[in-house]
Scaffold this motif. Structure first.
Motif, PDB file in Angstrom:
ATOM      1  N   MET A   1       0.838  -1.213   0.000  1.00 28.05           N
ATOM      2  CA  MET A   1       0.000   0.000   0.000  1.00 28.05           C
ATOM      3  C   MET A   1       0.862   1.249   0.000  1.00 28.05           C
ATOM      4  O   MET A   1       0.667   2.176  -0.765  1.00 28.05           O
ATOM      5  N   GLY A   2       1.868   1.264   0.884  1.00 35.83           N
ATOM      6  CA  GLY A   2       2.754   2.416   0.948  1.00 35.83           C
ATOM      7  C   GLY A   2       3.534   2.584  -0.334  1.00 35.83           C
ATOM      8  O   GLY A   2       3.763   3.688  -0.815  1.00 35.83           O
ATOM      9  N   LYS A   3       3.976   1.431  -0.961  1.00 36.25           N
ATOM     10  CA  LYS A   3       4.742   1.515  -2.185  1.00 36.25           C
ATOM     11  C   LYS A   3       3.911   2.082  -3.315  1.00 36.25           C
ATOM     12  O   LYS A   3       4.366   2.913  -4.108  1.00 36.25           O
ATOM     13  N   SER A   4       2.627   1.641  -3.439  1.00 37.35           N
ATOM     14  CA  SER A   4       1.771   2.135  -4.512  1.00 37.35           C
ATOM     15  C   SER A   4       1.454   3.608  -4.332  1.00 37.35           C
ATOM     16  O   SER A   4       1.389   4.368  -5.285  1.00 37.35           O
ATOM     17  N   SER A   5       1.245   4.060  -3.063  1.00 32.59           N
ATOM     18  CA  SER A   5       0.949   5.467  -2.849  1.00 32.59           C
ATOM     19  C   SER A   5       2.146   6.333  -3.205  1.00 32.59           C
ATOM     20  O   SER A   5       1.997   7.433  -3.740  1.00 32.59           O
ATOM     21  N   ARG A   6       3.376   5.827  -2.942  1.00 30.84           N
ATOM     22  CA  ARG A   6       4.559   6.600  -3.316  1.00 30.84           C
ATOM     23  C   ARG A   6       4.693   6.697  -4.823  1.00 30.84           C
ATOM     24  O   ARG A   6       5.093   7.718  -5.364  1.00 30.84           O
ATOM     25  N   SER A   7       4.350   5.617  -5.537  1.00 26.61           N
ATOM     26  CA  SER A   7       4.456   5.648  -6.990  1.00 26.61           C
ATOM     27  C   SER A   7       3.442   6.594  -7.600  1.00 26.61           C
ATOM     28  O   SER A   7       3.714   7.257  -8.596  1.00 26.61           O
ATOM     29  N   LEU A   8       2.237   6.692  -7.004  1.00 19.33           N
ATOM     30  CA  LEU A   8       1.237   7.616  -7.509  1.00 19.33           C
ATOM     31  C   LEU A   8       1.656   9.056  -7.260  1.00 19.33           C
ATOM     32  O   LEU A   8       1.364   9.951  -8.052  1.00 19.33           O
ATOM     33  N   ALA A   9       2.337   9.294  -6.153  1.00 17.16           N
ATOM     34  CA  ALA A   9       2.746  10.657  -5.841  1.00 17.16           C
ATOM     35  C   ALA A   9       3.864  11.145  -6.743  1.00 17.16           C
ATOM     36  O   ALA A   9       4.062  12.337  -6.906  1.00 17.16           O
ATOM     37  N   GLY A  10       4.603  10.223  -7.365  1.00 17.00           N
ATOM     38  CA  GLY A  10       5.688  10.623  -8.244  1.00 17.00           C
ATOM     39  C   GLY A  10       6.996  10.742  -7.485  1.00 17.00           C
ATOM     40  O   GLY A  10       7.035  10.736  -6.250  1.00 17.00           O
ATOM     41  N   PRO A  11       8.117  10.832  -8.212  1.00 18.31           N
ATOM     42  CA  PRO A  11       9.430  10.909  -7.554  1.00 18.31           C
ATOM     43  C   PRO A  11       9.601  12.237  -6.820  1.00 18.31           C
ATOM     44  O   PRO A  11       9.086  13.265  -7.229  1.00 18.31           O
ATOM     45  N   ARG A  12      10.337  12.171  -5.720  1.00 16.28           N
ATOM     46  CA  ARG A  12      10.616  13.387  -4.960  1.00 16.28           C
ATOM     47  C   ARG A  12      11.685  14.207  -5.673  1.00 16.28           C
ATOM     48  O   ARG A  12      12.581  13.660  -6.306  1.00 16.28           O
ATOM     49  N   PRO A  13      11.611  15.552  -5.555  1.00 12.56           N
ATOM     50  CA  PRO A  13      12.657  16.378  -6.162  1.00 12.56           C
ATOM     51  C   PRO A  13      14.014  16.094  -5.533  1.00 12.56           C
ATOM     52  O   PRO A  13      14.116  15.859  -4.335  1.00 12.56           O
ATOM     53  N   GLY A  14      15.047  16.129  -6.365  1.00 10.11           N
ATOM     54  CA  GLY A  14      16.390  15.915  -5.882  1.00 10.11           C
ATOM     55  C   GLY A  14      17.019  17.197  -5.374  1.00 10.11           C
ATOM     56  O   GLY A  14      16.431  18.285  -5.459  1.00 10.11           O
ATOM     57  N   PRO A  15      18.238  17.114  -4.821  1.00  9.25           N
ATOM     58  CA  PRO A  15      18.913  18.310  -4.283  1.00  9.25           C
ATOM     59  C   PRO A  15      19.093  19.408  -5.330  1.00  9.25           C
ATOM     60  O   PRO A  15      18.939  20.592  -5.029  1.00  9.25           O
ATOM     61  N   LEU A  16      19.438  19.029  -6.550  1.00 10.55           N
ATOM     62  CA  LEU A  16      19.629  20.042  -7.590  1.00 10.55           C
ATOM     63  C   LEU A  16      18.332  20.773  -7.899  1.00 10.55           C
ATOM     64  O   LEU A  16      18.333  21.990  -8.147  1.00 10.55           O
ATOM     65  N   GLN A  17      17.229  20.031  -7.897  1.00  8.41           N
ATOM     66  CA  GLN A  17      15.935  20.668  -8.156  1.00  8.41           C
ATOM     67  C   GLN A  17      15.553  21.630  -7.036  1.00  8.41           C
ATOM     68  O   GLN A  17      15.020  22.719  -7.290  1.00  8.41           O
ATOM     69  N   TYR A  18      15.862  21.230  -5.781  1.00 12.84           N
ATOM     70  CA  TYR A  18      15.602  22.130  -4.657  1.00 12.84           C
ATOM     71  C   TYR A  18      16.446  23.398  -4.769  1.00 12.84           C
ATOM     72  O   TYR A  18      15.970  24.510  -4.525  1.00 12.84           O
ATOM     73  N   LEU A  19      17.716  23.233  -5.140  1.00  9.14           N
ATOM     74  CA  LEU A  19      18.582  24.395  -5.304  1.00  9.14           C
ATOM     75  C   LEU A  19      18.072  25.317  -6.404  1.00  9.14           C
ATOM     76  O   LEU A  19      18.105  26.551  -6.272  1.00  9.14           O
ATOM     77  N   LEU A  20      17.590  24.724  -7.497  1.00 13.03           N
ATOM     78  CA  LEU A  20      17.048  25.529  -8.591  1.00 13.03           C
ATOM     79  C   LEU A  20      15.810  26.297  -8.149  1.00 13.03           C
ATOM     80  O   LEU A  20      15.668  27.493  -8.448  1.00 13.03           O
ATOM     81  N   LEU A  21      14.924  25.618  -7.406  1.00  9.82           N
ATOM     82  CA  LEU A  21      13.707  26.283  -6.926  1.00  9.82           C
ATOM     83  C   LEU A  21      14.035  27.393  -5.929  1.00  9.82           C
ATOM     84  O   LEU A  21      13.422  28.469  -5.962  1.00  9.82           O
ATOM     85  N   ILE A  22      15.017  27.151  -5.046  1.00  9.41           N
ATOM     86  CA  ILE A  22      15.418  28.185  -4.097  1.00  9.41           C
ATOM     87  C   ILE A  22      16.007  29.382  -4.836  1.00  9.41           C
ATOM     88  O   ILE A  22      15.723  30.544  -4.514  1.00  9.41           O
ATOM     89  N   GLY A  23      16.826  29.103  -5.869  1.00 10.02           N
ATOM     90  CA  GLY A  23      17.393  30.196  -6.649  1.00 10.02           C
ATOM     91  C   GLY A  23      16.329  31.018  -7.352  1.00 10.02           C
ATOM     92  O   GLY A  23      16.391  32.256  -7.373  1.00 10.02           O
ATOM     93  N   LEU A  24      15.323  30.341  -7.928  1.00  8.45           N
ATOM     94  CA  LEU A  24      14.231  31.068  -8.583  1.00  8.45           C
ATOM     95  C   LEU A  24      13.424  31.879  -7.576  1.00  8.45           C
ATOM     96  O   LEU A  24      13.005  33.009  -7.866  1.00  8.45           O
ATOM     97  N   ALA A  25      13.207  31.294  -6.376  1.00 10.79           N
ATOM     98  CA  ALA A  25      12.458  32.024  -5.346  1.00 10.79           C
ATOM     99  C   ALA A  25      13.197  33.295  -4.945  1.00 10.79           C
ATOM    100  O   ALA A  25      12.595  34.368  -4.818  1.00 10.79           O
ATOM    101  N   VAL A  26      14.511  33.193  -4.762  1.00 13.30           N
ATOM    102  CA  VAL A  26      15.303  34.375  -4.408  1.00 13.30           C
ATOM    103  C   VAL A  26      15.256  35.402  -5.527  1.00 13.30           C
ATOM    104  O   VAL A  26      15.127  36.616  -5.289  1.00 13.30           O
ATOM    105  N   LEU A  27      15.326  34.930  -6.764  1.00 12.28           N
ATOM    106  CA  LEU A  27      15.307  35.831  -7.916  1.00 12.28           C
ATOM    107  C   LEU A  27      14.014  36.636  -7.977  1.00 12.28           C
ATOM    108  O   LEU A  27      14.022  37.830  -8.293  1.00 12.28           O
TER     109      LEU A  27
END
Length: 289
Positions: A1-27
């Motif tokens: 059940m937990g595995k299927s719910s994680r697959s439906l939610a999609g992959p979590r953002p990686g560190p690079l994606q977080y850094l990109l989002l933080i950079g855009l937020a600051v911008l």
């Protein structure tokens, strides 16, 4: 059940994606921070060192001077009135029109909707002179009617509501008719609760558009009693230099930044409070064409 719910939610953002989002937020956030922090500086410091900010030198002098030199309170009251009345008209009539286009079959529906969509291609400046002549014939120049009525029922809002309401299952409407509900009752009790995210998004868009509108208010009114906030801000530099003999460049900039900071706060607060409904409404309105 937990595995299927994680697959439906999609992959979590990686560190690079977080850094990109933080950079855009600051911008995106930095210009807002700069405007507010600079409005708290002494005027001379704004010109001398525009990028730094020292909390110890913060002052409300720019705000006090701006409130003394500029009728920003009148502009705010006029803008609030126009946003409230014009927004209420948009939120009442445009969903009804969108409901008719989405759920009723009548002769000429597609032709009428096509003509409505064609009006979206007309630049605003093309409509200014005909609208102004119409307001003059009605005796509405320099009145609240001229600020509120033109554009209160617009093609984009009707289109938005049609797209949102088209996704409502027809079976819900048929069930309401079987239960004996009136057509307006079906709309108010069945359709409106379902399309609430779309209505919230339309409300935010309408409020922001009316709040930021400048071209039509500056043409429709030319007296201080009816000027909206954007018109007041456009003449702020002239008001500052006209009301204060010997006002220097730094003082004008300080008051401009103070007025701009006050003007953008309501829009920021509105978006922060309703951002979840706004994003849900954007997604809901794009489901069905």
């Amino acid at each position: 059940m937990g595995k299927s719910s994680r697959s439906l939610a999609g992959p979590r953002p990686g560190p690079l994606q977080y850094l990109l989002l933080i950079g855009l937020a600051v911008l995106f956030v930095y210009p807002i921070w700069w405007a507010i922090s600079s409005s708290l500086k002494p005027p001379a410091e704004i010109i001398r060192d525009p990028l730094s900010f020292s909390p110890g030198s913060a002052t409300l002098g720019n705000y006090r001077a701006m409130l003394h030199d500029v009728p920003i309170g009148t502009g705010f009251l006029n803008t609030v009135l126009v946003v409230a009345v014009k927004g209420a008209m948009t939120m009442f009539f445009c969903p009804l029109a969108g409901y008719a286009f989405a759920k009723y079959r009548f002769w000429g529906r597609n032709l009428l909707f096509g003509v409505l969509m064609l009006t979206l291609m007309l630049p605003t400046l093309v409509l200014i002179i005909p609208l102004l002549l119409e307001m003059s014939e009605l005796g509405w120049v320099n009145t609240y009617q001229a600020l509120i009525l033109p554009g209160s029922i617009d093609a984009f809002s009707i289109f938005w509501m049609r797209q949102t309401i088209a996704a409502v299952p027809d079976e819900l409407l048929d069930a309401g008719r079987v239960d004996g509900a009136s057509e307006f009752g079906i709309f108010a009790r069945i359709v409106v609760p379902v399309i609430r995210p779309g209505l919230a998004a339309l409300g935010v868009l309408t409020a922001m558009n009316v709040y930021n509108d400048f071209v039509w208010p500056v043409v429709a009114v030319n007296d201080e009693r009816h000027q909206t906030l954007q018109v007041v801000l456009s003449t702020l530099a002239q008001n500052v230099t006209g009301n204060r003999i010997g006002a220097d460049f730094a003082s004008v900039w300080g008051e401009l930044l103070a007025a701009g900071s006050i003007a953008m706060l309501p829009v920021l607060v509105l978006f922060v409070l309703l951002q979840r409904h706004f994003i849900n409404g954007i997604l809901a309105g794009s489901v069905k064409g």
